[in-house]
Design a protein around this motif. Structure first.
Motif, PDB file in Angstrom:
ATOM      1  N   LEU A 403      49.696  52.126   1.418  1.00 34.76           N
ATOM      2  CA  LEU A 403      48.343  51.563   1.007  1.00 34.76           C
ATOM      3  C   LEU A 403      48.443  49.860   1.191  1.00 34.76           C
ATOM      4  CD1 LEU A 403      45.277  52.315   0.201  1.00 34.76           C
ATOM      5  CD2 LEU A 403      46.248  51.760  -2.221  1.00 34.76           C
ATOM      6  N   ILE A 404      49.329  49.336   0.828  1.00 43.91           N
ATOM      7  CA  ILE A 404      49.562  47.969   0.868  1.00 43.91           C
ATOM      8  C   ILE A 404      49.868  47.443   2.512  1.00 43.91           C
ATOM      9  CG2 ILE A 404      51.389  46.257   0.694  1.00 43.91           C
ATOM     10  CD1 ILE A 404      49.674  45.947  -1.487  1.00 43.91           C
ATOM     11  N   LYS A 405      50.668  48.385   3.115  1.00 40.56           N
ATOM     12  CA  LYS A 405      50.912  47.997   4.358  1.00 40.56           C
ATOM     13  C   LYS A 405      49.839  47.926   5.268  1.00 40.56           C
ATOM     14  CE  LYS A 405      53.765  49.519   8.328  1.00 40.56           C
ATOM     15  NZ  LYS A 405      54.631  50.485   8.974  1.00 40.56           N
ATOM     16  N   ARG A 406      48.715  49.054   5.160  1.00 37.37           N
ATOM     17  CA  ARG A 406      47.504  48.954   5.913  1.00 37.37           C
ATOM     18  C   ARG A 406      46.612  47.714   5.623  1.00 37.37           C
ATOM     19  NH1 ARG A 406      47.575  54.113   4.387  1.00 37.37           N
ATOM     20  NH2 ARG A 406      45.789  54.132   3.238  1.00 37.37           N
ATOM     21  N   ALA A 407      46.499  47.178   4.373  1.00 41.14           N
ATOM     22  CA  ALA A 407      45.779  46.321   3.900  1.00 41.14           C
ATOM     23  C   ALA A 407      46.483  44.824   4.675  1.00 41.14           C
ATOM     24  CB  ALA A 407      45.970  46.103   2.574  1.00 41.14           C
ATOM     25  N   ASP A 408      47.693  44.833   4.432  1.00 35.34           N
ATOM     26  CA  ASP A 408      48.446  43.729   5.075  1.00 35.34           C
ATOM     27  C   ASP A 408      48.195  43.660   6.508  1.00 35.34           C
ATOM     28  OD1 ASP A 408      50.484  41.375   4.587  1.00 35.34           O
ATOM     29  OD2 ASP A 408      51.696  42.629   5.715  1.00 35.34           O
ATOM     30  N   GLU A 409      48.232  44.720   7.254  1.00 36.38           N
ATOM     31  CA  GLU A 409      47.969  44.789   8.783  1.00 36.38           C
ATOM     32  C   GLU A 409      46.557  44.277   9.073  1.00 36.38           C
ATOM     33  OE1 GLU A 409      48.842  48.514   9.622  1.00 36.38           O
ATOM     34  OE2 GLU A 409      50.986  48.176   9.921  1.00 36.38           O
ATOM     35  N   ALA A 410      45.765  44.710   8.097  1.00 39.37           N
ATOM     36  CA  ALA A 410      44.254  44.346   8.269  1.00 39.37           C
ATOM     37  C   ALA A 410      44.021  42.772   7.933  1.00 39.37           C
ATOM     38  CB  ALA A 410      43.276  45.223   7.134  1.00 39.37           C
ATOM     39  N   LEU A 411      44.935  42.256   6.951  1.00 42.12           N
ATOM     40  CA  LEU A 411      44.877  40.882   6.551  1.00 42.12           C
ATOM     41  C   LEU A 411      45.490  39.974   7.906  1.00 42.12           C
ATOM     42  CD1 LEU A 411      44.376  38.305   4.714  1.00 42.12           C
ATOM     43  CD2 LEU A 411      46.724  38.936   3.864  1.00 42.12           C
ATOM     44  N   TYR A 412      46.539  40.557   8.596  1.00 41.22           N
ATOM     45  CA  TYR A 412      47.109  40.034   9.571  1.00 41.22           C
ATOM     46  C   TYR A 412      46.098  39.871  10.874  1.00 41.22           C
ATOM     47  CZ  TYR A 412      50.485  38.927  13.135  1.00 41.22           C
ATOM     48  OH  TYR A 412      50.845  38.154  14.281  1.00 41.22           O
ATOM     49  N   LYS A 413      45.217  40.949  11.018  1.00 41.65           N
ATOM     50  CA  LYS A 413      44.278  40.888  12.052  1.00 41.65           C
ATOM     51  C   LYS A 413      43.256  39.781  11.749  1.00 41.65           C
ATOM     52  CE  LYS A 413      41.756  44.610  12.419  1.00 41.65           C
ATOM     53  NZ  LYS A 413      41.387  45.940  12.658  1.00 41.65           N
ATOM     54  N   ALA A 414      42.846  39.849  10.386  1.00 40.84           N
ATOM     55  CA  ALA A 414      41.763  38.668  10.074  1.00 40.84           C
ATOM     56  C   ALA A 414      42.537  37.366  10.328  1.00 40.84           C
ATOM     57  CB  ALA A 414      41.576  38.812   8.601  1.00 40.84           C
ATOM     58  N   LYS A 415      43.656  37.092   9.987  1.00 41.04           N
ATOM     59  CA  LYS A 415      44.312  35.595  10.360  1.00 41.04           C
ATOM     60  C   LYS A 415      44.142  35.345  11.823  1.00 41.04           C
ATOM     61  CE  LYS A 415      45.493  34.324   6.216  1.00 41.04           C
ATOM     62  NZ  LYS A 415      45.178  33.196   5.844  1.00 41.04           N
ATOM     63  N   GLU A 416      44.513  36.637  12.522  1.00 41.52           N
ATOM     64  CA  GLU A 416      44.525  36.476  14.088  1.00 41.52           C
ATOM     65  C   GLU A 416      43.048  36.153  14.832  1.00 41.52           C
ATOM     66  OE1 GLU A 416      46.410  40.047  15.513  1.00 41.52           O
ATOM     67  OE2 GLU A 416      48.118  38.694  16.233  1.00 41.52           O
ATOM     68  N   LYS A 417      42.142  36.538  14.076  1.00 44.32           N
ATOM     69  CA  LYS A 417      40.493  36.359  14.611  1.00 44.32           C
ATOM     70  C   LYS A 417      40.109  35.204  14.071  1.00 44.32           C
ATOM     71  CE  LYS A 417      39.783  41.238  15.731  1.00 44.32           C
ATOM     72  NZ  LYS A 417      38.693  42.354  15.293  1.00 44.32           N
ATOM     73  N   GLY A 418      40.822  34.108  13.743  1.00 42.26           N
ATOM     74  CA  GLY A 418      40.361  33.053  12.929  1.00 42.26           C
ATOM     75  C   GLY A 418      40.357  32.677  11.615  1.00 42.26           C
ATOM     76  N   LYS A 419      40.602  33.585  10.639  1.00 41.25           N
ATOM     77  CA  LYS A 419      40.442  33.303   9.438  1.00 41.25           C
ATOM     78  C   LYS A 419      39.352  33.313   8.667  1.00 41.25           C
ATOM     79  CE  LYS A 419      44.914  30.611   9.818  1.00 41.25           C
ATOM     80  NZ  LYS A 419      45.711  29.318   9.721  1.00 41.25           N
ATOM     81  N   ASN A 420      39.120  33.450   7.529  1.00 36.33           N
ATOM     82  CA  ASN A 420      37.815  33.023   6.715  1.00 36.33           C
ATOM     83  C   ASN A 420      36.976  34.320   6.893  1.00 36.33           C
ATOM     84  OD1 ASN A 420      35.912  32.358   5.024  1.00 36.33           O
ATOM     85  ND2 ASN A 420      35.021  31.002   6.510  1.00 36.33           N
ATOM     86  N   ARG A 421      37.746  35.654   7.186  1.00 34.47           N
ATOM     87  CA  ARG A 421      37.078  36.785   7.388  1.00 34.47           C
ATOM     88  C   ARG A 421      37.602  38.203   6.895  1.00 34.47           C
ATOM     89  NH1 ARG A 421      35.782  37.303  12.760  1.00 34.47           N
ATOM     90  NH2 ARG A 421      35.842  39.760  12.706  1.00 34.47           N
ATOM     91  N   VAL A 422      36.733  39.099   6.892  1.00 34.40           N
ATOM     92  CA  VAL A 422      37.143  40.457   6.276  1.00 34.40           C
ATOM     93  C   VAL A 422      37.481  41.382   7.294  1.00 34.40           C
ATOM     94  CG1 VAL A 422      36.943  42.351   4.662  1.00 34.40           C
ATOM     95  CG2 VAL A 422      36.036  40.162   4.156  1.00 34.40           C
TER      96      VAL A 422
END
Length: 426
Positions: A403-422
């Protein structure tokens, strides 16, 4: 602390497992000055044997060792006694290691090379927890003796099938402050602090309506609006045709015990900087919530987020300003989430919100509210701060790490897309 107390050894036993002789000898010298008893081992196999033989209070272990590594040894130790605190000394910082550590139940991490003053502070903290746990154990024993010596029905209340109180004995009235006349006809919820116990009360009602016995500790409301805690057994009363005719609630006052336990849990489960739950508490909470989600087939989501460019805040404004930003963030999030949601400081500038009975879509909306609340708040001395979010939803075959891993991967994607996003899990 007096000067005499400062040099008094902690009354605990410690098992220290380290395969590198120089590191083992250096840390062992410090431990011998600080604790009553120390056991040394060169690898996990020897460490596990010593643990089985001596049952030390605390275990400190390296990870990479011959024959059996520190994580496998810890897993075996936790199977013997899951309450034994384990401190891992590590130079690792990869996600796989931390996910495995969560699964095993590691209690604390100390980075290598070991900061001996930090290790000492950690031991002092655990020693105090152990002392308080022993106090709690002694009080539990006294409570059990007390229960055995008195009538189990010393606190008793009855309701009809519509949950309206029909009777309350003197002990119940005495602890609540209400008279029997004041209680009769009122819903049982009248004497319960139900705003923060919705899930527990639903569980109780579900069991009773299914003709099952329910046991648990319920926070009750006194007449002066203070709280008291009753260790409650609730059971349905059946007539000759096995039809439920009323419910009876029998309990004991455990307010003093709960107060002590609350202080102990606060000490062990709370992040001292932000007052959010810490990572150690997360392990127990997420297991409970996952079991509840499975049982009632309700959704459960996780929101993982961190402060964008947090290193720049520390570099530009100093670490004290960084600490204040973390505290401010925790306050904003706590004021925005629901009462049933749980805020955890995951580590550094990362936080987790556990959201019971929340599907992915609702969790996405909740994360967006948090993002907006953070971006729209003033951080004294810093100005505007933003955060990035990753959201995942519990699946029936999940373990906490997945569960944590999938949330972490989504957070990493948010960082890659410019931050300050969900971003949501895939």
């Amino acid at each position: 602390m007096t000067e005499q107390d400062r040099y008094k050894k902690m009354d605990i036993s410690v098992l220290y497992v380290e395969d590198e002789p120089a590191a083992r000898e250096k840390t062992a010298r410090m431990l011998k000055r600080e604790v009553r008893t120390i056991y040394l081992a060169e690898d996990g196999v020897e460490g596990l044997e010593i643990f089985k033989r001596h049952n030390p209070d605390i275990v400190i272990t390296d990870i990479k060792m011959p024959r059996m590594d520190g994580l496998d040894m810890t897993r075996a130790i936790k199977e013997i006694n899951k309450l034994t605190p384990v401190i891992v000394t590590t130079a690792h910082d990869d996600t796989a290691f931390f996910l495995k550590s969560i699964e095993i139940g590691i209690d604390r991490y100390v980075l290598k090379p070991i900061d001996q003053s930090l290790l000492t502070e950690t031991l002092v903290e655990f020693a105090e927890t152990i002392r308080r746990t022993e106090e709690l154990r002694q009080k539990n024993k006294l409570l059990e003796e007390y229960k055995r010596a008195v009538d189990v029905s010393s606190i008793l209340c009855k309701t009809d099938t519509g949950w309206r109180i029909t009777y309350a004995n003197d002990a119940f009235c005495g602890i609540s402050g209400f008279t029997c006349a004041e209680l009769t006809g009122k819903e049982y919820l009248f004497v319960i602090k139900h705003d923060k116990q919705e899930i527990m009360l639903r569980d109780m009602r579900s069991n009773l309506e299914s003709n099952n016995i329910w046991k648990g500790i319920i926070e009750h409301r006194r007449k002066d609006d203070t709280s008291c805690f009753i260790d409650l057994t609730a059971l349905p009363i059946l007539d000759a045709d096995d039809k439920v005719v009323e419910f009876i609630y029998i309990g004991n006052d455990v307010t003093e015990l709960i107060d002590l336990n609350s202080r102990l849990k606060k000490l062990s489960d709370t992040d001292t900087l932000t007052q959010a739950y810490n990572r150690m508490a997360f392990n127990n909470i997420i297991e409970t919530e996952m079991q509840r989600a499975k049982r009632y087939k309700t959704p459960l989501s996780l929101i993982l987020f961190d402060i964008d460019n947090f290193k720049k805040i520390n570099d530009n404004f100093g670490h004290l300003a960084g600490d204040e930003a973390l505290k401010r963030l925790a306050c904003i999030v706590s004021a925005t989430i629901r009462n049933v949601d749980i805020l955890v400081r995951w580590g550094g500038e990362e936080f987790v919100v556990i959201a019971p009975e929340t599907n992915l879509s609702a969790a996405n909306e909740a994360a967006e509210r948090l993002r907006e609340a953070i971006e729209g708040s003033d951080f004294d001395g810093i100005g505007s701060v933003t955060s990035s979010f990753g959201v995942s939803q519990f699946r029936e075959d999940d373990h906490p790490g997945a569960l944590i891993k999938r949330a972490d991967e989504a957070l990493y994607k948010a960082k890659e897309k410019g931050k300050n996003r969900v971003e949501l899990e895939q």
